[in-house]
Scaffold this motif. Structure first.
Motif, mmCIF file in Angstrom:
data_model
loop_
_atom_site.group_PDB
_atom_site.id
_atom_site.type_symbol
_atom_site.label_atom_id
_atom_site.label_comp_id
_atom_site.label_asym_id
_atom_site.label_seq_id
_atom_site.Cartn_x
_atom_site.Cartn_y
_atom_site.Cartn_z
ATOM 1 N N ASN A 1 30.139 29.080 28.999
ATOM 2 C CA ASN A 1 28.691 29.003 28.890
ATOM 3 C C ASN A 1 28.112 30.093 29.776
ATOM 4 O O ASN A 1 28.367 30.118 30.983
ATOM 5 C CB ASN A 1 28.184 27.628 29.333
ATOM 6 N N ILE A 2 27.364 31.017 29.169
ATOM 7 C CA ILE A 2 26.838 32.161 29.911
ATOM 8 C C ILE A 2 25.365 32.359 29.574
ATOM 9 O O ILE A 2 24.885 31.893 28.542
ATOM 10 C CB ILE A 2 27.634 33.451 29.580
ATOM 11 N N THR A 3 24.675 33.083 30.458
ATOM 12 C CA THR A 3 23.275 33.403 30.195
ATOM 13 C C THR A 3 23.211 34.576 29.221
ATOM 14 O O THR A 3 24.210 35.272 28.989
ATOM 15 C CB THR A 3 22.538 33.793 31.486
ATOM 16 N N GLU A 4 22.055 34.805 28.683
ATOM 17 C CA GLU A 4 21.861 35.948 27.778
ATOM 18 C C GLU A 4 22.152 37.259 28.514
ATOM 19 O O GLU A 4 22.771 38.166 27.967
ATOM 20 C CB GLU A 4 20.427 35.943 27.239
ATOM 21 N N GLN A 5 21.717 37.337 29.791
ATOM 22 C CA GLN A 5 21.964 38.548 30.588
ATOM 23 C C GLN A 5 23.466 38.768 30.786
ATOM 24 O O GLN A 5 23.964 39.889 30.674
ATOM 25 C CB GLN A 5 21.248 38.468 31.939
ATOM 26 N N GLU A 6 24.205 37.701 31.068
ATOM 27 C CA GLU A 6 25.655 37.819 31.227
ATOM 28 C C GLU A 6 26.297 38.271 29.920
ATOM 29 O O GLU A 6 27.231 39.076 29.930
ATOM 30 C CB GLU A 6 26.237 36.478 31.681
ATOM 31 N N HIS A 7 25.791 37.784 28.813
ATOM 32 C CA HIS A 7 26.293 38.188 27.497
ATOM 33 C C HIS A 7 26.060 39.683 27.273
ATOM 34 O O HIS A 7 26.947 40.418 26.822
ATOM 35 C CB HIS A 7 25.598 37.352 26.407
ATOM 36 N N GLN A 8 24.869 40.154 27.600
ATOM 37 C CA GLN A 8 24.554 41.585 27.469
ATOM 38 C C GLN A 8 25.423 42.417 28.409
ATOM 39 O O GLN A 8 25.902 43.485 28.039
ATOM 40 C CB GLN A 8 23.074 41.829 27.740
ATOM 41 N N ASN A 9 25.608 41.915 29.637
ATOM 42 C CA ASN A 9 26.444 42.631 30.602
ATOM 43 C C ASN A 9 27.870 42.780 30.073
ATOM 44 O O ASN A 9 28.486 43.841 30.197
ATOM 45 C CB ASN A 9 26.475 41.914 31.944
ATOM 46 N N TYR A 10 28.404 41.707 29.476
ATOM 47 C CA TYR A 10 29.755 41.765 28.933
ATOM 48 C C TYR A 10 29.859 42.834 27.850
ATOM 49 O O TYR A 10 30.796 43.622 27.828
ATOM 50 C CB TYR A 10 30.179 40.404 28.377
ATOM 51 N N HIS A 11 28.882 42.882 26.973
ATOM 52 C CA HIS A 11 28.937 43.849 25.871
ATOM 53 C C HIS A 11 28.647 45.277 26.317
ATOM 54 O O HIS A 11 28.888 46.218 25.561
ATOM 55 C CB HIS A 11 28.021 43.409 24.729
ATOM 56 N N SER A 12 28.158 45.450 27.549
ATOM 57 C CA SER A 12 27.947 46.806 28.059
ATOM 58 C C SER A 12 29.194 47.331 28.789
ATOM 59 O O SER A 12 29.229 48.493 29.182
ATOM 60 C CB SER A 12 26.740 46.835 29.002
ATOM 61 N N LEU A 13 30.217 46.498 28.953
ATOM 62 C CA LEU A 13 31.444 46.932 29.611
ATOM 63 C C LEU A 13 32.236 47.880 28.720
ATOM 64 O O LEU A 13 32.156 47.805 27.492
ATOM 65 C CB LEU A 13 32.323 45.723 29.946
ATOM 66 N N THR A 14 33.006 48.737 29.356
ATOM 67 C CA THR A 14 33.903 49.626 28.605
ATOM 68 C C THR A 14 35.077 48.801 28.077
ATOM 69 O O THR A 14 35.351 47.704 28.591
ATOM 70 C CB THR A 14 34.444 50.748 29.506
ATOM 71 N N PRO A 15 35.796 49.303 27.092
ATOM 72 C CA PRO A 15 36.975 48.571 26.603
ATOM 73 C C PRO A 15 38.001 48.305 27.712
ATOM 74 O O PRO A 15 38.611 47.242 27.746
ATOM 75 C CB PRO A 15 37.556 49.499 25.534
#
Length: 129
Positions: free
Chosen positions: A23-37
């Motif tokens: 369970n994550i916040t929307e910001q955490e979700h965005q942060n995850y998708h901004s990570l490099t592979p």
């Protein structure tokens, strides 16, 4: 499974048979998708390692302090996890300070400080050059 207010549940697209969810916040979700592979791969490896060796959670305070210190300082003693603002200060500390021979990361007892530094470098990838 219920989701906490302000959180969202990550969808299990790739491995639907596994029961692990976060369970994550929307910001955490965005942060995850901004990570490099490479960063995503490291994060998955870290979670996998903890699930494979849950005894690592016995040292959660040590790991937390280590990661927190790395955010604010560039140099940390691999033997005692003391933070240092400059490499020279760390080298002087290692040269003249007496250390325990127990690894702060995994609890392994080694025969000498040099053995401890070698262990921490090889097993935990925390090295002093």
């Amino acid at each position: 499974m219920s989701v906490l207010p302000g959180k969202k549940q990550l969808e299990r697209k790739r491995y639907p048979k596994y029961e692990i969810t976060f369970n994550i916040t929307e910001q955490e979700h965005q942060n995850y998708h901004s990570l490099t592979p490479e960063q995503k791969k490291f994060l998955r490896m870290l979670v996998r390692l903890i699930l494979q060796k849950p005894e690592l959670l016995n040292y959660v305070e040590t790991w937390y302090n280590f990661l927190l210190q790395k955010v604010f300082v560039d140099y940390i003693c691999p033997a005692c996890l003391a933070p240092f603002p400059h490499r020279r200060a760390l080298v002087m500390h290692l040269r003249y300070e007496e250390h325990s021979t127990e690894c702060k990361m995994c609890g392994r007892e080694l025969s000498s400080t040099d053995g401890l530094l070698d262990h921490v470098c090889k097993k935990h990838n925390i090295c002093v050059q």
